[in-house]
Write a protein that holds these residues in place. Structure first.
Motif, short mmCIF file in Angstrom:
data_model
loop_
_atom_site.label_atom_id
_atom_site.label_comp_id
_atom_site.label_asym_id
_atom_site.label_seq_id
_atom_site.Cartn_x
_atom_site.Cartn_y
_atom_site.Cartn_z
N PHE A 88 75.30 1.87 60.66
CA PHE A 88 74.95 2.87 59.65
C PHE A 88 76.22 3.52 59.11
O PHE A 88 77.29 3.44 59.70
CB PHE A 88 74.01 3.90 60.26
CG PHE A 88 72.71 3.32 60.74
CD1 PHE A 88 71.64 3.16 59.88
CD2 PHE A 88 72.58 2.88 62.06
CE1 PHE A 88 70.44 2.60 60.31
CE2 PHE A 88 71.38 2.33 62.51
CZ PHE A 88 70.32 2.18 61.63
N GLU A 89 76.08 4.20 57.98
CA GLU A 89 77.25 4.75 57.29
C GLU A 89 77.97 5.82 58.11
O GLU A 89 79.16 6.07 57.88
CB GLU A 89 76.84 5.31 55.93
CG GLU A 89 75.88 6.46 55.97
CD GLU A 89 75.60 7.03 54.59
OE1 GLU A 89 76.46 6.89 53.71
OE2 GLU A 89 74.52 7.61 54.40
N ASN A 90 77.29 6.43 59.08
CA ASN A 90 77.95 7.43 59.93
C ASN A 90 78.68 6.79 61.11
O ASN A 90 79.21 7.50 61.98
CB ASN A 90 76.96 8.48 60.42
CG ASN A 90 75.85 7.87 61.28
OD1 ASN A 90 75.84 6.68 61.56
ND2 ASN A 90 74.90 8.72 61.71
N GLY A 91 78.68 5.45 61.19
CA GLY A 91 79.41 4.76 62.25
C GLY A 91 78.59 4.42 63.46
O GLY A 91 79.09 3.73 64.37
N THR A 92 77.34 4.86 63.53
CA THR A 92 76.50 4.52 64.68
C THR A 92 76.02 3.08 64.56
O THR A 92 75.96 2.51 63.47
CB THR A 92 75.30 5.47 64.79
OG1 THR A 92 74.53 5.38 63.58
CG2 THR A 92 75.75 6.89 65.01
N LEU A 183 81.90 1.22 53.66
CA LEU A 183 81.68 0.06 52.80
C LEU A 183 81.07 0.46 51.46
O LEU A 183 80.20 1.33 51.40
CB LEU A 183 80.76 -0.93 53.52
CG LEU A 183 80.71 -2.36 53.02
CD1 LEU A 183 82.07 -3.03 53.15
CD2 LEU A 183 79.67 -3.15 53.82
N ARG A 184 81.52 -0.23 50.40
CA ARG A 184 80.97 0.01 49.06
C ARG A 184 80.71 -1.31 48.37
O ARG A 184 81.35 -2.32 48.67
CB ARG A 184 81.94 0.86 48.21
CG ARG A 184 81.97 2.32 48.62
CD ARG A 184 83.01 3.08 47.81
NE ARG A 184 82.93 4.50 48.08
CZ ARG A 184 83.45 5.09 49.14
NH1 ARG A 184 84.07 4.36 50.04
NH2 ARG A 184 83.33 6.39 49.31
N SER A 256 73.54 0.95 55.27
CA SER A 256 73.52 0.24 56.55
C SER A 256 73.79 -1.24 56.31
O SER A 256 73.62 -1.75 55.19
CB SER A 256 72.17 0.41 57.26
OG SER A 256 71.12 -0.14 56.47
N THR A 257 74.23 -1.92 57.37
CA THR A 257 74.47 -3.36 57.31
C THR A 257 73.74 -4.04 58.46
O THR A 257 73.63 -3.49 59.56
CB THR A 257 75.97 -3.70 57.41
OG1 THR A 257 76.46 -3.32 58.71
CG2 THR A 257 76.77 -2.97 56.36
N HIS A 258 73.23 -5.25 58.21
CA HIS A 258 72.56 -6.05 59.24
C HIS A 258 73.31 -7.37 59.40
O HIS A 258 73.55 -8.07 58.40
CB HIS A 258 71.12 -6.35 58.85
CG HIS A 258 70.28 -5.13 58.59
ND1 HIS A 258 70.00 -4.19 59.55
CD2 HIS A 258 69.66 -4.70 57.47
CE1 HIS A 258 69.24 -3.23 59.04
NE2 HIS A 258 69.02 -3.53 57.76
N ILE A 259 73.65 -7.73 60.62
CA ILE A 259 74.31 -9.00 60.92
C ILE A 259 73.60 -9.66 62.09
O ILE A 259 73.38 -9.01 63.12
CB ILE A 259 75.80 -8.80 61.26
CG1 ILE A 259 76.55 -8.14 60.11
CG2 ILE A 259 76.46 -10.13 61.62
CD1 ILE A 259 78.01 -7.89 60.39
#
Length: 413
Positions: A88-92, A183-184, A256-259
């Motif tokens: 998530f954008e807050n680093g969690t 990330l942007r 958020s990012t999913h990998i």
């Protein structure tokens, strides 16, 4: 002339030769019932360090030749490989374990189709890429779906809030890359009235200053100096007629990012190319037309065995670059192809155009993610290929699940 060739490639009817006569072939999207990806448990993980360096070329990866030697993944293997991390954008960071329902395993394993001998390097002979200058193309479908990722890659819009790209643009297999914490995504826009110039002495907004400090890409891309000052923009070998063809970017934060876990460690224990994909969720929805996902057909079901994709190659700074080419080899999970490409275009959405079922209308869908120029082991030696990761029914189910948050909208694809 370039515009005429693009129109020719996009709208030419697909013809085949049978006994010396031309016959129209039936290339259709065949909708399939796909497996279900179901979330079982989600765990909190330590925050990533975000210290890895971005690598646009990967070594020691498991490609087609390597995959031939691997055992067929069991259902337990697939559940593990398709489990995924979310940052998530807050680093969690979290890890979500999944279950796979309705899957019929193929006992034949990974098959390969080879069409012709390989050439070498990222550019094969004459450079066949096209820089898109005309805003009539640039701001319209399908070119408007191409986006730029702030870590240096490309991507493609797949929903009002989601972008598909390559996993290695965010993670090197061990840690998340520098820059992926904030990330942007850059969405193309042509220059607005006034060419984006500001009145001399005008102050930049707090948001612009903050973005520029966090991301050099954001600082340099949208703002162009008026004549007389600033760095000169690098030009490609092709002559640019007017400044209208240089896009600027509207940068949007990623929520958020999913990998997939398979990217971190494949069945072979090495980085697995077939899991080199990721989905980014934008903080705010865009209002552009996006491209739908499709399940990758075999080479024989593609018009001329051709694929298409557009991205932001590093050697053509600030330009959107389109290319098309034929596929040379395929396995269940990968395409090896001749597309001319350079770093920066990795993560682009690979698409093709087929007929919709029971309709005369043709439709473009994304069938793969361009993984880039990779070094893989073939017959005990390292060889270079341009590789794309196919969207299989399982990957379709997973990406669709990431977009919608449930499996109700992901039953057929």
């Amino acid at each position: 002339m370039e515009h005429m060739l693009l129109l020719f490639m996009f709208f030419i009817p697909i013809l085949g030769i049978t006994d010396g006569t031309e016959t129209e072939q039936d290339f259709t999207w065949h909708l399939k019932k796909i497996p279900q990806i179901v979330s079982e448990r989600t765990f909190s993980l330590d925050s990533p360090k975000f210290e890895a360096k971005t690598k646009l070329e990967l070594n020691s990866v498991c490609g087609i030749e390597c995959q031939k030697k691997l055992p067929v993944p069991s259902l337990s293997d697939l559940k593990d490989l398709l489990s995924y991390e979310t940052v998530f954008e807050n680093g969690t960071r979290t890890l979500t374990e999944v279950n796979v329902l309705g899957l019929v395993l193929d006992p034949a394993g990974n098959t390969t189709t080879r069409r012709s001998p390989r050439k070498k390097r990222q550019i094969y002979g004459t450079d066949s890429r096209f820089s898109i200058y005309d805003k009539r193309f640039m701001t319209n479908f399908p070119f408007n779906t191409a986006v730029k990722i702030s870590t240096g890659c490309s991507g493609i819009l797949i929903s009002p809030k989601h972008v598909l790209t390559a996993a290695h643009c965010l993670h090197n297999g061990k840690d998340y890359v520098k820059g992926s914490k904030r990330l942007r995504v850059g969405l193309m826009r042509t220059k607005s009235r006034g060419d984006g110039r500001k009145r001399k002495g005008a102050k930049r907004s707090r948001r612009e200053v903050s973005a520029a400090q966090e991301d050099p890409e954001v600082a340099t891309e949208p703002r162009r100096q008026s004549k007389g000052g600033g760095r000169k923009q690098r030009r490609s070998g092709r002559k640019q007629g007017t400044s209208d063809g240089v896009p600027s970017f509207q940068w949007t934060r990623v929520k958020s990012t999913h990998i997939p876990k398979g990217w971190f460690k494949g069945v072979s224990g090495d980085i697995a190319l077939d899991y080199d994909y990721a989905v980014l969720e934008l903080k705010r929805p865009h209002k552009r037309k996006y491209m739908e996902l499709g399940i990758s057909p075999t080479i024989k079901m593609m018009p001329g065995s051709m694929i298409h994709f557009s991205g932001f190659d590093n050697d053509r700074s600030g330009q959107l670059v389109y290319r098309f080419c034929s596929i040379s080899d395929e396995s269940n999970d990968l395409f090896y192809q001749y597309c001319d490409a350079e770093p920066g275009s990795t993560g682009s959405g690979v698409y093709l155009r087929l007929k919709e079922p029971n309709k005369k209308k043709w439709k473009r869908k994304i069938i793969a993610v361009y993984s880039g120029h990779q070094w893989v082991e073939v017959n005990g030696e390292q060889q270079d290929y341009n590789v794309a990761v196919r969207i299989t029914p399982l990957k379709y189910a997973q990406i669709c699940f990431w977009i919608h948050g449930n499996d109700e909208n992901c039953t057929r694809g």
